[in-house]
Design a protein around this motif. Sequence first.
Motif, PDB file in Angstrom:
ATOM      1  N   TYR A   1       0.752  -1.143  -0.025  1.00 51.44           N
ATOM      2  CA  TYR A   1       0.073   0.131   0.050  1.00 51.44           C
ATOM      3  C   TYR A   1       0.797   1.245   0.023  1.00 51.44           C
ATOM      4  N   ALA A   2       0.412   2.188  -0.582  1.00 59.10           N
ATOM      5  CA  ALA A   2       1.037   3.411  -0.706  1.00 59.10           C
ATOM      6  C   ALA A   2       0.989   4.419   0.622  1.00 59.10           C
ATOM      7  N   THR A   3      -0.219   4.255   1.084  1.00 54.23           N
ATOM      8  CA  THR A   3      -0.446   5.265   2.460  1.00 54.23           C
ATOM      9  C   THR A   3      -1.307   4.581   3.354  1.00 54.23           C
ATOM     10  N   VAL A   4      -1.139   5.037   4.573  1.00 54.54           N
ATOM     11  CA  VAL A   4      -1.772   4.529   5.824  1.00 54.54           C
ATOM     12  C   VAL A   4      -3.547   4.431   5.543  1.00 54.54           C
ATOM     13  N   GLU A   5      -4.089   5.565   4.771  1.00 56.66           N
ATOM     14  CA  GLU A   5      -5.432   5.379   4.158  1.00 56.66           C
ATOM     15  C   GLU A   5      -5.626   4.462   3.323  1.00 56.66           C
ATOM     16  N   GLU A   6      -4.786   4.371   2.423  1.00 52.88           N
ATOM     17  CA  GLU A   6      -5.220   3.071   1.390  1.00 52.88           C
ATOM     18  C   GLU A   6      -5.174   1.686   1.968  1.00 52.88           C
ATOM     19  N   TYR A   7      -4.153   1.527   2.990  1.00 49.42           N
ATOM     20  CA  TYR A   7      -4.190   0.357   3.781  1.00 49.42           C
ATOM     21  C   TYR A   7      -5.462   0.088   4.389  1.00 49.42           C
ATOM     22  N   VAL A   8      -5.884   1.176   5.117  1.00 46.99           N
ATOM     23  CA  VAL A   8      -7.266   0.948   6.198  1.00 46.99           C
ATOM     24  C   VAL A   8      -8.376   0.839   5.219  1.00 46.99           C
ATOM     25  N   SER A   9      -8.469   1.418   4.171  1.00 46.07           N
ATOM     26  CA  SER A   9      -9.653   1.460   3.258  1.00 46.07           C
ATOM     27  C   SER A   9      -9.801   0.080   2.381  1.00 46.07           C
ATOM     28  N   ALA A  10      -8.590  -0.441   2.193  1.00 43.37           N
ATOM     29  CA  ALA A  10      -8.488  -1.838   1.329  1.00 43.37           C
ATOM     30  C   ALA A  10      -8.969  -2.966   2.304  1.00 43.37           C
ATOM     31  N   GLN A  11      -9.268  -2.891   3.742  1.00 39.64           N
ATOM     32  CA  GLN A  11      -9.460  -3.887   4.487  1.00 39.64           C
ATOM     33  C   GLN A  11     -11.021  -4.232   4.437  1.00 39.64           C
ATOM     34  N   PRO A  12     -11.379  -5.669   4.431  1.00 39.99           N
ATOM     35  CA  PRO A  12     -12.852  -5.734   4.340  1.00 39.99           C
ATOM     36  C   PRO A  12     -13.526  -5.495   5.655  1.00 39.99           C
ATOM     37  N   GLN A  13     -14.858  -5.382   5.503  1.00 36.58           N
ATOM     38  CA  GLN A  13     -15.621  -5.094   6.596  1.00 36.58           C
ATOM     39  C   GLN A  13     -15.670  -6.011   7.778  1.00 36.58           C
ATOM     40  N   PRO A  14     -15.709  -5.871   8.916  1.00 31.93           N
ATOM     41  CA  PRO A  14     -15.649  -4.593   9.821  1.00 31.93           C
ATOM     42  C   PRO A  14     -14.274  -3.948   9.837  1.00 31.93           C
ATOM     43  N   LEU A  15     -13.455  -4.752   9.378  1.00 34.48           N
ATOM     44  CA  LEU A  15     -11.874  -4.214   9.626  1.00 34.48           C
ATOM     45  C   LEU A  15     -11.871  -2.847   9.150  1.00 34.48           C
ATOM     46  N   CYS A  16     -12.195  -2.355   8.031  1.00 35.26           N
ATOM     47  CA  CYS A  16     -12.253  -1.065   7.609  1.00 35.26           C
ATOM     48  C   CYS A  16     -12.644  -0.093   8.349  1.00 35.26           C
ATOM     49  N   ASP A  17     -14.061  -0.345   8.942  1.00 33.09           N
ATOM     50  CA  ASP A  17     -14.795   0.467   9.898  1.00 33.09           C
ATOM     51  C   ASP A  17     -13.815   0.922  11.154  1.00 33.09           C
ATOM     52  N   ILE A  18     -13.281  -0.376  11.652  1.00 27.63           N
ATOM     53  CA  ILE A  18     -12.622  -0.170  12.718  1.00 27.63           C
ATOM     54  C   ILE A  18     -11.132   0.566  12.486  1.00 27.63           C
ATOM     55  N   GLY A  19     -10.790   0.466  11.700  1.00 27.81           N
ATOM     56  CA  GLY A  19      -9.451   1.276  11.152  1.00 27.81           C
ATOM     57  C   GLY A  19      -9.849   2.785  10.824  1.00 27.81           C
ATOM     58  N   HIS A  20     -10.731   3.182  10.283  1.00 24.17           N
ATOM     59  CA  HIS A  20     -11.433   4.372  10.178  1.00 24.17           C
ATOM     60  C   HIS A  20     -11.646   5.179  11.544  1.00 24.17           C
ATOM     61  N   ALA A  21     -12.380   4.352  12.536  1.00 26.48           N
ATOM     62  CA  ALA A  21     -12.724   4.795  13.638  1.00 26.48           C
ATOM     63  C   ALA A  21     -11.351   5.043  14.504  1.00 26.48           C
ATOM     64  N   LEU A  22     -10.219   4.325  14.332  1.00 22.74           N
ATOM     65  CA  LEU A  22      -9.028   4.576  15.095  1.00 22.74           C
ATOM     66  C   LEU A  22      -8.038   5.664  14.568  1.00 22.74           C
ATOM     67  N   LEU A  23      -8.153   5.914  13.297  1.00 24.03           N
ATOM     68  CA  LEU A  23      -7.442   7.047  12.758  1.00 24.03           C
ATOM     69  C   LEU A  23      -7.395   8.186  13.290  1.00 24.03           C
ATOM     70  N   PRO A  24      -8.646   8.869  13.605  1.00 18.86           N
ATOM     71  CA  PRO A  24      -8.735  10.297  14.163  1.00 18.86           C
ATOM     72  C   PRO A  24      -8.476  10.137  15.637  1.00 18.86           C
ATOM     73  N   VAL A  25      -8.701   8.920  16.289  1.00 20.67           N
ATOM     74  CA  VAL A  25      -8.157   8.693  17.628  1.00 20.67           C
ATOM     75  C   VAL A  25      -6.789   8.838  18.003  1.00 20.67           C
ATOM     76  N   LEU A  26      -5.882   8.130  17.014  1.00 21.26           N
ATOM     77  CA  LEU A  26      -4.587   8.135  16.761  1.00 21.26           C
ATOM     78  C   LEU A  26      -3.996   9.419  16.654  1.00 21.26           C
TER      79      LEU A  26
END
Length: 118
Positions: free
Chosen positions: A4-29
């Motif tokens: 993957y080229a970016t953190v966002e690309e890595y998170v967005s490429a994951q299947p559900q619900p893993l993608c949602d988990i990653g997107h919920a964590l990004l702003p927290v981190l």
Amino acid sequence: MHRYATVEEYVSAQPQPLCDIGHALLPVLSGALTGAEASLWHGHPTWRVGRRPVCALKAYTRHVSFELWGGDAVEDPSGRLKPVDGGGRSVVKLRTLEDVDPELFAGWLRGATSPPQQ
């Protein structure tokens, strides 16, 4: 392994619900780690303060692992952080969006990045 080229690309490429988990964590981190740099390290999103890694996300088939360096020294009233090696790294497995507790994670991150008390 896909690269993957970016953190966002890595998170967005994951299947559900893993993608949602990653997107919920990004702003927290990013909110709790002011001044930290997020990048892909060994193929996984990792946040560093200076040269020191603080935390990482790794997506597996059925969960996302949140890894915290220095987790053995962090106060964890929840008991969710589990040590994974003798080097002070701790992990919590996230299987659903409900497993993401922004206040708890922010507290862990503050604890991991605070200077030791004298």
